[in-house]
Design a protein around this motif. Structure first.
Motif, PDB file in Angstrom:
ATOM      1  N   ALA A   6     -12.922  -4.977  77.697  1.00  0.00           N
ATOM      2  CA  ALA A   6     -12.059  -4.271  79.063  1.00  0.00           C
ATOM      3  C   ALA A   6     -12.962  -3.063  79.228  1.00  0.00           C
ATOM      4  N   THR A   9     -12.500   0.875  77.288  1.00  0.00           N
ATOM      5  CA  THR A   9     -11.906   0.761  75.885  1.00  0.00           C
ATOM      6  C   THR A   9     -12.822   0.899  74.858  1.00  0.00           C
ATOM      7  N   TYR A  11     -13.557   0.023  70.875  1.00  0.00           N
ATOM      8  CA  TYR A  11     -13.443  -1.319  70.007  1.00  0.00           C
ATOM      9  C   TYR A  11     -13.864  -0.717  68.435  1.00  0.00           C
ATOM     10  N   ALA A  78     -15.855   6.210  77.543  1.00  0.00           N
ATOM     11  CA  ALA A  78     -14.450   5.571  78.091  1.00  0.00           C
ATOM     12  C   ALA A  78     -14.207   5.946  79.549  1.00  0.00           C
ATOM     13  N   VAL A  83     -17.831   0.354  77.831  1.00  0.00           N
ATOM     14  CA  VAL A  83     -17.429  -0.488  76.753  1.00  0.00           C
ATOM     15  C   VAL A  83     -17.757   0.365  75.487  1.00  0.00           C
ATOM     16  N   PRO A 111      -7.529   3.772  76.048  1.00  0.00           N
ATOM     17  CA  PRO A 111      -7.067   2.434  75.096  1.00  0.00           C
ATOM     18  C   PRO A 111      -8.063   1.970  74.157  1.00  0.00           C
ATOM     19  N   TYR A 112      -7.688   1.334  73.003  1.00  0.00           N
ATOM     20  CA  TYR A 112      -8.496   0.732  72.011  1.00  0.00           C
ATOM     21  C   TYR A 112      -7.993  -0.422  71.052  1.00  0.00           C
ATOM     22  N   GLU A 113      -8.691  -1.095  70.303  1.00  0.00           N
ATOM     23  CA  GLU A 113      -8.484  -2.241  69.930  1.00  0.00           C
ATOM     24  C   GLU A 113      -9.116  -2.361  68.731  1.00  0.00           C
TER      25      GLU A 113
END
Length: 271
Positions: A6, A9, A11, A78, A83, A111-113
């Protein structure tokens, strides 16, 4: 199928213990799509991000940066809709210093993952050809470290954890090997004959493994000159005698054991 990313975002990706091919497929896919790759170049092989990055991706080592500088790079990229891949050694959830980075991103509403990775303890067990949880011998694994500039919380002191006699994976502590051994013996469950393995840069080309016991490991580590990137593994599971065929085995594959997927065979029944 390539893992979908996304825009905008961050990561956090576990790079694994060292060997570039021990990164997960998901982590590799994200690196291949990232606009900005920030990696801990003091611990992660330079070839790992370079192998998977796009030709026009920015790749920046962060060994000489402080938290605010790293967060600023992630924030700017971001917010520009890029990305961002933040590559950490091992698994980000273990001594990865990602907590403060995530807190900063939360405050910025970015946002992060998290993408898990192979931690050194599991790479060590694989390299040594052991299972850390052997039936009727040891069923608990503890990840910990010795107290240093970062103190241990009350109740997590090494001698208290050692009292369980579990498999202990001790990170970030090889320079304090004498204190580690003293604390382990003070716990009461281990003896001078308890087996120990110290693995330097496990899965790297210069990997070095030292086998010993709590009685002799200090001298062996000092002779090797390890000062960083070494894991101390203490466990009764390291005893080679456990692989004898007359030892206790798990119930899961016992021919007499019945479970949801198999009916156990009693003595005299054909398999």
């Amino acid at each position: 199928m390539t893992y979908p990313v996304a825009a905008g975002t961050v990561y956090f990706i576990g790079a694994g213990p060292g060997a570039p091919d021990l990164i997960t497929v998901r982590g590799r896919d994200i690196l291949a799509q990232a606009d900005l790759i920030l990696y801990a170049d003091s611990l992660v092989d330079d070839g790992l991000p370079a192998s998977w990055a796009r030709a026009n991706a920015r790749i920046i080592g962060t060994a000489d940066m402080h938290l605010e500088q790293i967060v600023a790079l992630m924030r700017d990229a971001a917010r520009a809709g890029q990305v961002v891949a933040r590559l950490h050694s091992g698994d980000p959830s273990l001594y990865g210093a990602v907590h403060e980075q995530m807190a900063a991103l939360d405050a910025l509403d970015i946002p992060y993952e998290i993408v898990p990775g192979v931690t050194a303890a599991f790479a060590a067990a694989a390299r040594l050809g052991i299972e850390l949880t052997v039936p009727e011998v040891v069923q608990t694994v503890i990840f910990t470290r010795a107290s240093g500039r970062t103190p241990m919380p009350p109740g997590e002191e090494l001698h208290r954890l050692a009292a369980h006699g579990a498999s202990l994976a001790i990170y970030l502590s090889v320079t304090r090997i004498q204190r580690v051994v003293d604390d382990l013996l003070a716990g009461g469950a281990y003896t001078h004959n308890t087996p120990v393995a110290v693995l330097y840069r496990v899965s790297w080309p210069d990997e070095t493994i030292i086998h010993g016991t709590l009685g002799d490991i200090v001298a062996k580590v000092k002779a090797a000159g390890f000062t960083r990137q070494a894991l101390i593994l203490v466990s009764p599971a390291l005893d080679p005698a456990l692989k004898q065929t007359d030892r206790a085995t798990s119930r899961l594959y016992d021919r007499t054991y019945t479970h949801r997927f198999r009916h156990g065979k009693q003595s005299g029944e054909q398999a």
